[in-house]
Design a protein around this motif. Structure first.
Motif, PDB file in Angstrom:
ATOM      1  N   THR A  99      45.690  34.991  31.279  1.00 47.73           N
ATOM      2  CA  THR A  99      46.433  35.312  32.299  1.00 47.73           C
ATOM      3  C   THR A  99      45.141  35.906  33.583  1.00 47.73           C
ATOM      4  O   THR A  99      44.673  36.379  32.368  1.00 47.73           O
ATOM      5  CB  THR A  99      47.532  35.330  32.362  1.00 47.73           C
ATOM      6  OG1 THR A  99      47.357  37.490  31.164  1.00 47.73           O
ATOM      7  CG2 THR A  99      48.958  34.932  31.393  1.00 47.73           C
ATOM      8  N   ILE A 100      45.341  36.041  34.159  1.00 44.51           N
ATOM      9  CA  ILE A 100      44.451  36.749  35.620  1.00 44.51           C
ATOM     10  C   ILE A 100      45.201  37.388  36.507  1.00 44.51           C
ATOM     11  O   ILE A 100      46.657  36.769  37.282  1.00 44.51           O
ATOM     12  CB  ILE A 100      43.546  35.360  35.725  1.00 44.51           C
ATOM     13  CG1 ILE A 100      42.941  34.867  35.239  1.00 44.51           C
ATOM     14  CG2 ILE A 100      43.019  36.270  36.689  1.00 44.51           C
ATOM     15  CD1 ILE A 100      41.971  33.647  35.342  1.00 44.51           C
ATOM     16  N   ASP A 101      44.765  38.044  36.799  1.00 42.16           N
ATOM     17  CA  ASP A 101      45.961  39.088  38.184  1.00 42.16           C
ATOM     18  C   ASP A 101      44.944  39.514  39.337  1.00 42.16           C
ATOM     19  O   ASP A 101      44.477  40.130  39.000  1.00 42.16           O
ATOM     20  CB  ASP A 101      45.826  41.048  37.345  1.00 42.16           C
ATOM     21  CG  ASP A 101      46.700  41.369  38.248  1.00 42.16           C
ATOM     22  OD1 ASP A 101      46.363  41.112  39.729  1.00 42.16           O
ATOM     23  OD2 ASP A 101      47.515  42.509  37.833  1.00 42.16           O
ATOM     24  N   THR A 102      44.252  38.858  39.931  1.00 39.00           N
ATOM     25  CA  THR A 102      44.080  38.737  41.104  1.00 39.00           C
ATOM     26  C   THR A 102      44.181  39.525  41.691  1.00 39.00           C
ATOM     27  O   THR A 102      43.035  39.832  41.905  1.00 39.00           O
ATOM     28  CB  THR A 102      43.932  37.004  41.444  1.00 39.00           C
ATOM     29  OG1 THR A 102      44.907  37.029  42.237  1.00 39.00           O
ATOM     30  CG2 THR A 102      43.732  35.822  40.889  1.00 39.00           C
ATOM     31  N   LYS A 103      45.126  40.268  41.925  1.00 40.78           N
ATOM     32  CA  LYS A 103      44.983  41.341  42.737  1.00 40.78           C
ATOM     33  C   LYS A 103      44.065  42.546  42.224  1.00 40.78           C
ATOM     34  O   LYS A 103      43.404  43.038  42.788  1.00 40.78           O
ATOM     35  CB  LYS A 103      45.924  41.736  43.061  1.00 40.78           C
ATOM     36  CG  LYS A 103      46.112  42.810  44.123  1.00 40.78           C
ATOM     37  CD  LYS A 103      47.878  42.799  44.346  1.00 40.78           C
ATOM     38  CE  LYS A 103      47.861  44.582  45.256  1.00 40.78           C
ATOM     39  NZ  LYS A 103      49.363  45.137  45.400  1.00 40.78           N
ATOM     40  N   ALA A 104      44.319  42.575  40.775  1.00 37.65           N
ATOM     41  CA  ALA A 104      44.326  43.589  40.069  1.00 37.65           C
ATOM     42  C   ALA A 104      42.442  43.708  39.633  1.00 37.65           C
ATOM     43  O   ALA A 104      41.946  44.667  38.916  1.00 37.65           O
ATOM     44  CB  ALA A 104      44.684  44.668  38.497  1.00 37.65           C
ATOM     45  N   ARG A 105      42.080  42.304  39.629  1.00 35.95           N
ATOM     46  CA  ARG A 105      40.922  41.749  39.540  1.00 35.95           C
ATOM     47  C   ARG A 105      40.601  41.473  37.674  1.00 35.95           C
ATOM     48  O   ARG A 105      39.747  42.197  36.862  1.00 35.95           O
ATOM     49  CB  ARG A 105      39.763  41.924  40.078  1.00 35.95           C
ATOM     50  CG  ARG A 105      39.545  41.763  41.150  1.00 35.95           C
ATOM     51  CD  ARG A 105      38.282  41.847  42.551  1.00 35.95           C
ATOM     52  NE  ARG A 105      37.359  41.930  41.327  1.00 35.95           N
ATOM     53  CZ  ARG A 105      36.607  40.670  41.765  1.00 35.95           C
ATOM     54  NH1 ARG A 105      36.872  39.637  42.395  1.00 35.95           N
ATOM     55  NH2 ARG A 105      34.860  40.085  41.234  1.00 35.95           N
ATOM     56  N   GLN A 106      41.924  41.719  36.671  1.00 36.02           N
ATOM     57  CA  GLN A 106      41.811  41.410  35.417  1.00 36.02           C
ATOM     58  C   GLN A 106      42.604  40.751  35.314  1.00 36.02           C
ATOM     59  O   GLN A 106      42.993  39.502  35.944  1.00 36.02           O
ATOM     60  CB  GLN A 106      43.213  43.032  34.873  1.00 36.02           C
ATOM     61  CG  GLN A 106      42.855  44.071  35.512  1.00 36.02           C
ATOM     62  CD  GLN A 106      43.867  44.765  34.958  1.00 36.02           C
ATOM     63  OE1 GLN A 106      44.738  45.052  35.441  1.00 36.02           O
ATOM     64  NE2 GLN A 106      44.082  45.670  34.431  1.00 36.02           N
ATOM     65  N   ALA A 107      42.112  40.525  33.411  1.00 34.94           N
ATOM     66  CA  ALA A 107      41.562  39.035  32.763  1.00 34.94           C
ATOM     67  C   ALA A 107      42.460  39.574  31.297  1.00 34.94           C
ATOM     68  O   ALA A 107      41.773  40.153  31.151  1.00 34.94           O
ATOM     69  CB  ALA A 107      40.481  38.107  33.022  1.00 34.94           C
ATOM     70  N   PHE A 108      43.905  38.803  30.872  1.00 37.34           N
ATOM     71  CA  PHE A 108      43.961  38.771  30.290  1.00 37.34           C
ATOM     72  C   PHE A 108      44.005  37.864  28.973  1.00 37.34           C
ATOM     73  O   PHE A 108      44.244  36.805  28.860  1.00 37.34           O
ATOM     74  CB  PHE A 108      45.446  39.119  30.132  1.00 37.34           C
ATOM     75  CG  PHE A 108      46.335  41.059  30.677  1.00 37.34           C
ATOM     76  CD1 PHE A 108      45.639  41.989  30.260  1.00 37.34           C
ATOM     77  CD2 PHE A 108      45.877  40.812  32.610  1.00 37.34           C
ATOM     78  CE1 PHE A 108      45.985  43.379  31.079  1.00 37.34           C
ATOM     79  CE2 PHE A 108      45.460  41.299  32.948  1.00 37.34           C
ATOM     80  CZ  PHE A 108      46.265  43.315  31.994  1.00 37.34           C
ATOM     81  N   PHE A 109      43.557  38.356  27.390  1.00 45.27           N
ATOM     82  CA  PHE A 109      43.209  37.480  26.568  1.00 45.27           C
ATOM     83  C   PHE A 109      44.321  37.035  25.620  1.00 45.27           C
ATOM     84  O   PHE A 109      44.052  38.370  24.484  1.00 45.27           O
ATOM     85  CB  PHE A 109      41.490  36.738  26.238  1.00 45.27           C
ATOM     86  CG  PHE A 109      42.446  35.692  24.981  1.00 45.27           C
ATOM     87  CD1 PHE A 109      42.775  34.433  25.089  1.00 45.27           C
ATOM     88  CD2 PHE A 109      41.668  35.970  23.663  1.00 45.27           C
ATOM     89  CE1 PHE A 109      42.285  33.216  23.853  1.00 45.27           C
ATOM     90  CE2 PHE A 109      41.760  35.129  22.841  1.00 45.27           C
ATOM     91  CZ  PHE A 109      41.748  33.919  22.883  1.00 45.27           C
TER      92      PHE A 109
END
Length: 225
Positions: A132-142
């Motif tokens: 999953t990717i949070d483009t606003k926070a520029r974070q990626a989660f696996f």
């Protein structure tokens, strides 16, 4: 019923497009200029925003920047009549999730709409997709755990995820992530290798970032069984 905000000043585009969206089962609000588009995002947030770049008063890029600054996280699809790659990159940097170049095929645009709404639901609900990717926070989660990515690695994953299921040519990745392309794509291969390792992908049999020989890469993020 999902609500779509369509900001388009050309009635020859907005009328048939809004009709098609309503046939798909969406509630559609049409804004004819940038100021009206901003007003329409106040209160109950739309589930998707379709923005023409060439809007009167405030162009689509400025509208996109402002709604992102105000915290709106709904997917944004930009429509552009411009063929310049720079315009699309600027639009994505402004916070847009995808773009379609005019003239477009209605079936393709509706497919992009469905994909963005599905992706938006996955991100809001957590879903069962491994990445999953949070483009606003520029974070990626696996699998729920944040992945430490460099700025280039995140941008690379963002572009691949935006085009999920489609092959992204090497040239496109070089232009969007590195702003240039001079023939060699060795740095792209290096970043892909590192990104795969951070996502636990098998380089010999990748599940998430698949190499399409002679063309580019395809991102796959199917829900885990």
């Amino acid at each position: 019923m999902m609500r779509v905000l369509l900001a388009e000043d050309d009635e020859t585009i907005s009328e048939p497009l809004s009709r098609a969206l309503r046939r798909e089962g969406y509630s559609v609000d049409v804004a004819e200029d940038g100021r009206a588009a901003l007003t329409s995002t106040e209160g109950e947030a739309p589930d998707l925003v379709i923005l023409d770049i060439g809007l009167p008063y405030l162009d689509g890029l400025e509208v996109c920047r402002r709604i992102r600054q105000e915290g709106l996280t709904s997917p944004v699809l930009i429509l552009t009549a411009r063929g310049d790659e720079v315009d699309t990159v600027v639009g994505l940097d402004a916070g847009a999730d995808d773009y379609v170049t005019k003239p477009f095929r209605l079936a393709e645009l509706l497919a992009r709409v469905r994909a963005l709404l599905r992706r938006g639901n996955d991100q809001r609900d957590g879903g069962d997709r491994p990445i999953t990717i949070d483009t606003k926070a520029r974070q990626a989660f696996f699998r729920g755990q944040e992945v430490a990515l460099t700025a280039k690695e995140f941008d690379l994953l963002r572009v691949l995820a935006r085009e999920e299921g489609r092959v992204v040519p090497r040239e496109t990745l070089m232009l969007e992530v590195w702003d240039s392309w001079f023939g060699s794509t060795k740095t792209l291969d290096m970043h892909i290798s590192v990104l795969r390792r951070k996502l636990g992908d098998d380089a010999n049999n990748p599940r998430y970032i698949v190499t399409v020989r002679g063309v580019g890469f395809r991102f796959q993020n199917e829900p885990e069984q």
